[in-house]
Motif scaffolding. Structure first.
Motif, mmCIF file in Angstrom:
data_model
loop_
_atom_site.group_PDB
_atom_site.id
_atom_site.type_symbol
_atom_site.label_atom_id
_atom_site.label_comp_id
_atom_site.label_asym_id
_atom_site.label_seq_id
_atom_site.Cartn_x
_atom_site.Cartn_y
_atom_site.Cartn_z
ATOM 1 N N ALA A 111 15.236 53.053 74.955
ATOM 2 C CA ALA A 111 14.527 53.392 75.757
ATOM 3 C C ALA A 111 15.197 53.787 77.315
ATOM 4 O O ALA A 111 15.086 55.042 77.822
ATOM 5 N N SER A 124 5.781 45.631 87.832
ATOM 6 C CA SER A 124 4.637 45.739 87.732
ATOM 7 C C SER A 124 4.006 47.508 87.441
ATOM 8 O O SER A 124 5.280 47.674 88.050
ATOM 9 N N GLU A 125 3.290 48.001 87.216
ATOM 10 C CA GLU A 125 2.743 49.484 86.225
ATOM 11 C C GLU A 125 3.269 49.905 88.738
ATOM 12 O O GLU A 125 3.812 51.158 88.216
ATOM 13 N N ALA A 153 8.301 49.189 83.253
ATOM 14 C CA ALA A 153 7.555 48.779 83.360
ATOM 15 C C ALA A 153 7.502 47.274 81.883
ATOM 16 O O ALA A 153 7.700 46.283 82.222
ATOM 17 N N ALA A 154 7.692 47.856 81.623
ATOM 18 C CA ALA A 154 8.294 47.075 79.794
ATOM 19 C C ALA A 154 9.888 46.827 79.530
ATOM 20 O O ALA A 154 9.316 45.738 79.495
ATOM 21 N N ARG A 155 10.737 47.269 80.045
ATOM 22 C CA ARG A 155 12.065 46.793 80.166
ATOM 23 C C ARG A 155 12.266 45.911 81.420
ATOM 24 O O ARG A 155 12.969 44.667 80.969
ATOM 25 N N GLY A 170 9.863 44.593 83.494
ATOM 26 C CA GLY A 170 9.583 43.054 84.099
ATOM 27 C C GLY A 170 8.556 43.243 85.534
ATOM 28 O O GLY A 170 7.704 42.990 85.738
ATOM 29 N N TYR A 214 5.303 58.231 81.567
ATOM 30 C CA TYR A 214 5.441 57.447 80.217
ATOM 31 C C TYR A 214 7.493 56.509 80.798
ATOM 32 O O TYR A 214 7.687 55.658 80.446
ATOM 33 N N GLN A 249 5.700 53.397 82.277
ATOM 34 C CA GLN A 249 5.658 52.250 80.945
ATOM 35 C C GLN A 249 6.923 52.120 80.769
ATOM 36 O O GLN A 249 7.021 50.821 80.709
ATOM 37 N N LEU A 250 7.954 52.684 80.697
ATOM 38 C CA LEU A 250 8.630 52.010 79.495
ATOM 39 C C LEU A 250 9.896 51.484 80.994
ATOM 40 O O LEU A 250 10.370 49.699 81.021
ATOM 41 N N PRO A 281 15.618 41.957 77.629
ATOM 42 C CA PRO A 281 14.787 42.503 76.100
ATOM 43 C C PRO A 281 16.374 42.371 75.283
ATOM 44 O O PRO A 281 17.416 42.713 75.788
#
Length: 306
Positions: free
Chosen positions: A196, A232-233, A226-228, A230, A220, A223-224, A188
């Protein structure tokens, strides 16, 4: 003095006069106090050297905290015992003989002189070591306060601005949250990572203030992560839970360390007071012993010199 009466002269009446000399002999008191304070300084330096030999920078090499505390307490009592005994004994032996004084009064005066020598020696030691002791106590209190509050609010200084969030106390935990997955590397942008990380830092600071992380904040954070990273949730949620557990463990350890420091400070104060009281008693008894020996030696000399 003769009083004339109608029945003849009355017998002489003895008029009590107060002695012009003081009951306090400052010379022996000062001499005993100087001897006691000097011996105290020597023994304190010796105890510091012995204490430093018990502490090792290597793990599992030096004495334990309990052993060190017990040894320090015993040494304080020994210092008071020896220094007070020496100062009191010299005070009793060096004072001038009181003539025409009852035995009980002599004993009281010797005891009082020993106590005054101990008090003067204590003031001298406090005056000499006061700055060093105050500095040590202040440093210890500041360190304990820093440890106690570091896990809860220590990150606020580092997270005052988003650009310096990584310098706060939560930087390690934030780095752990955004560590990329080895199996699914992510690259990222630096700007996104900074934003983040700043959000995660603020969440951790707010949770430290309230004592817990709300469910919304946990979701939250997941989610951060997982997004930054890679992940899984589910893996991101597990990582968040693991890092939060480490934060709670660090906070509990800091609180336990602060409580241990508080108890150690209270115990040290009580033992110090007890050792001082013991020193006052020993100085008084030693002065009475020294005064009695002085009078006995002088009486024996007068008998043998006749």
């Amino acid at each position: 003095m003769t009083i004339l009466t109608t029945d003849g002269p009355a017998p002489d009446v003895a008029v009590a006069t107060e002695s012009s000399s003081s009951a306090v002999s400052w010379g022996p008191i000062i001499a005993g106090a100087l001897a006691a304070s000097t011996l105290t300084l020597i023994l304190m330096l010796l105890g510091s050297g012995l204490g430093l030999t018990m502490v090792s920078p290597w793990s599992n090499e030096g004495a334990s905290v309990t052993t060190f505390a017990v040894s320090t307490a015993i040494w304080l009592v020994v210092v008071q015992w020896l220094s007070s005994g020496l100062g009191g004994y010299l005070t009793g032996r060096l004072r001038a003989k009181w003539v025409g004084i009852h035995t009980d009064e002599t004993f009281f005066r010797d005891t009082a002189h020993g106590f005054m020598a101990w008090a003067l020696a204590t003031l001298l030691v406090v005056f000499v070591l006061g700055a060093a002791v105050s500095s040590a106590i202040g440093t210890g209190v500041q360190a304990a306060s820093t440890v106690a509050s570091g896990a809860a609010v220590g990150a606020s200084a580092g997270a005052a601005s988003n650009s310096s969030a990584d310098s706060g106390a939560t930087s390690y935990f934030v780095d752990a949250l955004f560590r990329p997955d080895a199996s699914r590397p992510a690259a990222p942008g630096a700007e996104g990572d900074a934003a983040a990380a700043a959000q995660a830092s603020r969440i951790l600071i707010a949770s430290a203030a309230t004592g817990e992380v709300s469910a919304d904040d946990k979701a939250y954070l997941g989610q951060l992560v997982a997004a930054r990273t890679g992940l899984s949730e589910a893996d991101a949620t597990a990582r968040v839970a693991a890092v939060l557990a480490k934060v709670d463990q660090a906070k509990a350890s800091a609180q336990q360390a602060a409580d241990t420091a508080r108890k150690a400070g209270a115990t040290f104060a009580l033992i110090s007071a007890l050792s001082l009281a013991l020193g006052a008693f020993i100085a008084s008894a030693a002065a009475a012993l020294g005064g009695r020996q002085r009078d006995d030696e002088e009486a024996a000399y007068l008998v043998t010199s006749r």
